[in-house]
Design a protein around this motif. Structure first.
Motif, PDB file in Angstrom:
ATOM      1  N   GLY A  16      88.544 -63.556  53.748  1.00  0.00           N
ATOM      2  CA  GLY A  16      88.668 -62.256  53.088  1.00  0.00           C
ATOM      3  C   GLY A  16      88.955 -62.294  51.598  1.00  0.00           C
ATOM      4  O   GLY A  16      89.405 -61.311  51.019  1.00  0.00           O
ATOM      5  N   LYS A  17      88.632 -63.423  50.980  1.00  0.00           N
ATOM      6  CA  LYS A  17      88.928 -63.572  49.555  1.00  0.00           C
ATOM      7  C   LYS A  17      88.205 -62.538  48.702  1.00  0.00           C
ATOM      8  O   LYS A  17      88.815 -61.897  47.846  1.00  0.00           O
ATOM      9  N   SER A  18      86.914 -62.368  48.948  1.00  0.00           N
ATOM     10  CA  SER A  18      86.156 -61.422  48.114  1.00  0.00           C
ATOM     11  C   SER A  18      86.649 -59.995  48.324  1.00  0.00           C
ATOM     12  O   SER A  18      86.752 -59.226  47.366  1.00  0.00           O
ATOM     13  N   ILE A  52      79.091 -65.629  51.003  1.00  0.00           N
ATOM     14  CA  ILE A  52      79.789 -66.825  50.551  1.00  0.00           C
ATOM     15  C   ILE A  52      79.858 -66.796  49.038  1.00  0.00           C
ATOM     16  O   ILE A  52      78.874 -66.527  48.376  1.00  0.00           O
ATOM     17  N   THR A  53      81.037 -67.056  48.514  1.00  0.00           N
ATOM     18  CA  THR A  53      81.173 -67.103  47.074  1.00  0.00           C
ATOM     19  C   THR A  53      80.694 -68.455  46.590  1.00  0.00           C
ATOM     20  O   THR A  53      81.222 -69.479  46.994  1.00  0.00           O
ATOM     21  N   ILE A  54      79.679 -68.464  45.761  1.00  0.00           N
ATOM     22  CA  ILE A  54      79.132 -69.726  45.289  1.00  0.00           C
ATOM     23  C   ILE A  54      79.569 -69.993  43.867  1.00  0.00           C
ATOM     24  O   ILE A  54      80.071 -71.041  43.521  1.00  0.00           O
ATOM     25  N   PRO A  79      84.838 -71.123  44.015  1.00  0.00           N
ATOM     26  CA  PRO A  79      83.807 -71.167  45.050  1.00  0.00           C
ATOM     27  C   PRO A  79      84.420 -71.622  46.367  1.00  0.00           C
ATOM     28  O   PRO A  79      85.335 -72.445  46.370  1.00  0.00           O
ATOM     29  N   GLY A  80      83.925 -71.073  47.471  1.00  0.00           N
ATOM     30  CA  GLY A  80      84.608 -71.318  48.740  1.00  0.00           C
ATOM     31  C   GLY A  80      83.921 -72.324  49.651  1.00  0.00           C
ATOM     32  O   GLY A  80      83.782 -72.078  50.822  1.00  0.00           O
ATOM     33  N   HIS A  81      83.484 -73.446  49.145  1.00  0.00           N
ATOM     34  CA  HIS A  81      82.830 -74.395  50.038  1.00  0.00           C
ATOM     35  C   HIS A  81      83.090 -75.830  49.614  1.00  0.00           C
ATOM     36  O   HIS A  81      83.210 -76.114  48.428  1.00  0.00           O
ATOM     37  N   SER A 162      95.963 -56.176  54.902  1.00  0.00           N
ATOM     38  CA  SER A 162      94.608 -55.952  55.388  1.00  0.00           C
ATOM     39  C   SER A 162      93.818 -55.517  54.172  1.00  0.00           C
ATOM     40  O   SER A 162      93.972 -54.409  53.680  1.00  0.00           O
ATOM     41  N   ALA A 163      93.008 -56.428  53.688  1.00  0.00           N
ATOM     42  CA  ALA A 163      92.223 -56.097  52.499  1.00  0.00           C
ATOM     43  C   ALA A 163      91.285 -54.955  52.822  1.00  0.00           C
ATOM     44  O   ALA A 163      91.025 -54.088  51.999  1.00  0.00           O
ATOM     45  N   LYS A 164      90.818 -54.935  54.060  1.00  0.00           N
ATOM     46  CA  LYS A 164      89.887 -53.899  54.471  1.00  0.00           C
ATOM     47  C   LYS A 164      90.548 -52.518  54.385  1.00  0.00           C
ATOM     48  O   LYS A 164      89.975 -51.578  53.851  1.00  0.00           O
ATOM     49  N   ASP A 165      91.769 -52.416  54.905  1.00  0.00           N
ATOM     50  CA  ASP A 165      92.452 -51.125  54.969  1.00  0.00           C
ATOM     51  C   ASP A 165      93.446 -50.893  53.828  1.00  0.00           C
ATOM     52  O   ASP A 165      94.312 -50.027  53.931  1.00  0.00           O
TER      53      ASP A 165
END
Ligand code: GTP
Length: 596
Positions: A16-18, A52-54, A79-81, A162-165
C-alpha cells in the motif's frame, strides 16, 4: 533546517505504499482534487497498470503541524522490487527516517526485512505503520508480534492505518514531524550532494534528483560529478511539488533537483556526488556503484523492416533508463537486433513492455542469460553472456557462473515444496530460522541462472502466493556449463541456443524440441527438430509433411475471396521467421522461454 524532514516509505510490493503516498499528498493541499489521479507518484502508465512502482519520484509536502509551525516533508519514493535495491539504498541514504509499512493481513514479508536492513544501515529512524486494517482478514495483534520478533521494533509505536479509508493519515504526518530528526549539514561548507535519481525531460534534458548534504547550490554554479569529473553549469534549481517549482537555491539538508544542460541520464549516475568546481569537497560520499546488469537477452523485431524503429525506440528508452545497456547484435535467423543487459527479470519485462506498448513494436526476446566467466587453456579469461560467443569446448579450462544468496519467507507448511524447488534449481540450503510459531526464513545459495528461468512464478505457485523472495549477489563458482543448440532440418537456429548446466541439458533440449513441435506449422516436407551439444544430438522431434491449402475451399470461383485469403496467409507469414526453408512463428521463440 529545523522544519525539514526527509523520509521514505519502505514496504513489500502491494502493501500500500503508493496509496499511502497519495493520502499524504492529498492531506497537504499541494494538489487540487480535480488534478489528482490515484497514485500520483506512479507516473508511468505501465506502473499504474501493473501497480508496481518502478521509477522513484520525490515530492516536497508543505505541512502545518499541530504545533502551528510549517514543515516541509520531503517524501523520497523508492522502487519496490529486488532488481532495484541499489536505487533503494541511495534513496534511503538521502533520508533521516522511514515509514515501514506492513499489510495487516499479509504481515512481514521478505522485502519488508530486506528494506528494513537497508534503512538500518543508514541509521534511519523507523516508524512502523500497519496498513489495511479495514480488511476483514486483518490480524493486527499477529502483525504487532511480527514487528517485535522479526523486525526488533517496538510494536507499541506502530500506527494503525488504512490508506484506502484515510485512517491514520494525520497521525502519520504528526509522527514524521515529531519522531524523525531534522537533517544536519553546513550550508556554508563546500558543496556535497547525493544523486539518488534522474529523469529525462525532452525540453530541458536530464533532471537530476539530489539531496544536499553540505553547502548551497544556485543557478550559475559550475558543478562537477565526482565519479567521472564531468562538468556542467547549473541552469535551474528547484523542488518537486508534483510539478517542478524553481527555487533561488537549495541548501544543506534539503532535497531538490537541478537542470544543467545534461543530455542523457547516462551522464548522471545514481549514488554519485555533486560538488562545485571552484571549491570542491574533499571526498565523495560513500556507497557509489556503477550500474551492473546481471541478466542479458537479445531483442529483435519480428518484422526485420522494423529494425530502424527498434533502434530509435531503444535510444529513447535509454534517455530515461541509465541501467539499460545494449549493443547491436545480429542473428542468422532473426536479423538485426540488440543484445541488452538488465538489472533483473522485472527490468527486462518493463523494457519489453514499454517497447511493445509505447513504440508499437512486435518483438522476439531470446532466452535470458547470466554472465559466465570462462578460463581458456592458454591462460586467458573471458566473460560471456551471449551463447553465440561460447568458445570451442576443447579450448575451455573452466567455467564459472554467478551465485546468489536467496532468502525466502514462507509459512512453514510449504517448507517441503520450497526445498524441492530450490534443490531442483541446484540450490544449497545454508540456513533456516523460525519467526514466530509457523513462519520461517529459508536461505539458499543458488546459481543466478536458475532464478532467471521463471523461479519466481514457480515459488508463488508452490506457496499459493504466500512465499516471498529476495536475493543478493554472492560470487562466481566453478560449474559445468554447455551450449545446447537447436537444429531445424540440420540448420542451427542461433537465437534458440542456450547456455545451461550439463545435467539440465538433456531435459532442456527435449523440452525445447517438444515446444517447437507444437508451435511450428506443418510444411510440405518433413521438419526435423533436434537439440544438440556440439555435434551430438540429445533430443529429437519430427513434424510430418502436410500442406494446408486455404484456397481449396473456394472452388476456384470467387477470385477476390481467394486473393483475400492469400493476402491473409501472407500476413501470417510476416510474423514468421525462416530457418532455411522452415517457417518458425514468433510464438515459438516465446514459448521456449516458459517452463510449463
Ligand atoms: P508497489 O508500488 O508495487 O510497491 O505497491 P504499493 O505498495 O505501492 O501498493 P499500492 O498502494 O499500489 O496498493 C496495493 C493494493 O492494495 C491496491 O489494490 C490498493 O488499492 C490496496 N490498498 C492499499 N491500501 C489499502 C488499505 O488501507 N486497505 C485496503 N483494503 N486496501 C488497500
Amino acid at each position: 533546517m529545523k522544519n525539514i524532514r526527509n523520509f521514505s516509505i519502505i514496504a513489500h510490493i502491494d502493501h500500500g505504499k503508493s496509496t499511502l503516498s497519495d493520502r499524504l499528498i492529498q492531506s497537504t493541499d499541494i494538489v487540487a482534487e480535480r488534478d489528482f489521479k490515484d497514485q500520483m507518484l506512479d507516473s508511468m502508465d505501465l506502473e499504474r497498470e501493473r501497480g508496481i512502482t518502478i521509477k522513484s519520484q520525490t515530492i516536497c509536502l508543505p505541512y502545518t503541524a499541530k504545533d502551528g509551525h510549517l514543515y516541509y516533508l520531503n517524501l523520497i519514493d523508492t522502487p519496490g522490487h529486488v532488481d532495484f535495491s541499489y536505487e533503494v539504498s541511495r534513496a534511503l541514504a538521502s533520508c533521516e527516517g522511514a515509514l515501514l509499512l506492513v499489510d495487516a493481513s499479509q504481515g512481514v514479508q521478505a522485502q519488508t526485512i530486506a528494506n528494513l536492513y537497508l534503512a538500518l544501515e543508514h541509521d534511519l529512524e523507523i516508524i512502523p505503520v500497519i496498513n489495511k486494517i479495514d480488511l476483514p482478514s486483518a490480524d493486527i495483534e499477529k502483525v504487532k508480534l511480527q514487528i517485535a520478533d522479526e523486525l526488533g521494533l517496538d510494536p507499541d509505536t506502530a500506527i494503525l492505518a488504512s490508506a484506502k479509508d484515510w485512517i491514520g493519515t494525520e497521525e502519520i504526518l504528526e509522527a514524521i514531524v515529531t519522531k524523525l530528526p531534522p537533517p544536519q549539514g553546513n550550508p556554508d561548507a563546500p558543496v556535497k550532494a547525493l544523486i539518488f535519481d534522474s529523469h529525462y525531460d525532452p525540453f530541458r534534458g536530464t533532471v537530476v534528483h539530489f539531496r544536499m548534504i553540505d553547502g548551497t547550490l544556485r543557478p550559475g554554479d559550475r558543478i562537477m560529478f565526482m565519479s567521472n569529473q564531468a562538468e556542467y553549469t547549473v541552469e535551474e534549481t528547484g523542488v518537486f511539488q508534483i510539478k517542478r517549482v524553481p527555487q533561488k537555491s537549495i541548501t544543506a539538508g534539503r532535497v531538490g533537483y537541478i537542470i544543467a544542460g545534461i543530455k542523457t541520464v547516462s551522464d548522471t549516475r545514481t549514488g554519485d556526488t555533486i560538488t562545485v568546481k571552484k571549491r570542491p569537497c574533499e571526498k565523495a560520499l560513500p556507497g557509489f556503484k556503477e550500474p551492473k546488469p546481471v541478466v542479458f537477452s537479445s531483442i529483435y523485431p519480428v518484422d526485420t523492416d522494423e529494425y530502424p524503429d527498434l533502434a530509435a525506440a531503444m535510444d529513447k528508452l535509454k534517455l530515461n533508463d541509465a541501467s539499460l545497456v545494449y549493443e547491436k547484435d545480429t542473428s542468422a535467423a532473426l536479423g538485426f537486433g540488440f543484445r541488452c543487459g538488465f538489472l533483473g527479470l522485472l527490468h527486462l519485462e518493463i523494457v519489453q513492455a514499454r517497447l511493445e506498448r509505447e513504440y508499437d513494436l512486435s518483438l522476439i526476446i531470446t532466452a535470458p542469460s547470466v554472465q559466465y566467466e570462462i578460463g581458456l587453456n592458454d591462460g586467458t579469461m573471458m566473460t560471456i553472456e551471449n551463447p553465440a560467443l561460447y568458445p570451442d569446448p576443447v579450448n575451455i579450462a573452466y567455467i564459472r557462473e554467478p551465485y546468489i544468496r536467496a532468502s525466502i519467507f514462507t509459512p512453514d507448511t510449504y517448507m517441503g515444496q520450497i526445498m524441492q524447488l530450490c534443490l531442483e534449481r541446484r540450490g544449497i540450503n545454508t540456513n533456516y530460522q523460525y519467526f514466530g510459531s509457523n513462519r520461517m526464513e529459508m536461505v539458499f545459495e543458488m546459481p543466478l541462472a536458475e532464478v532467471v528461468y521463471d523461479f519466481y512464478d514457480r515459488l508463488k505457485t508452490v506457496t499459493q502466493g504466500y512465499g516471498s523472495f529476495d536475493y543478493d549477489m554472492l560470487d562466481y563458482r566453478q560449474s559445468d556449463i554447455v551450449r545446447v543448440d537447436i537444429l531445424i532440418n540440420s540448420e542451427r537456429v542461433d537465437a534458440l541456443s542456450q547456455l545451461v548446466h550439463k545435467d539440465k541439458a538433456p531435459f532442456r533440449a527435449r523440452q525445447t524440441c517438444e515446444k517447437l513441435k507444437e508451435e511450428i506449422p506443418r510444411h510440405m516436407f518433413k521438419v526435423a527438430i533436434q537439440g544438440a551439444i556440439g555435434g551430438k544430438v540429445i533430443a529429437r522431434e519430427t513434424i510430418n509433411a502436410y500442406r494446408k491449402d486455404v484456397t481449396a475451399k473456394c472452388y476456384g470461383g470467387d477470385i477476390t475471396r481467394k486473393r483475400k485469403l492469400l493476402e491473409k496467409q501472407k500476413k501470417g507469414k510476416k510474423r514468421m521467421k525462416m530457418a532455411g526453408e522452415v517457417m518458425i512463428p514468433q510464438s515459438a521463440f516465446l514459448s521456449v522461454l516458459k517452463s510449463k
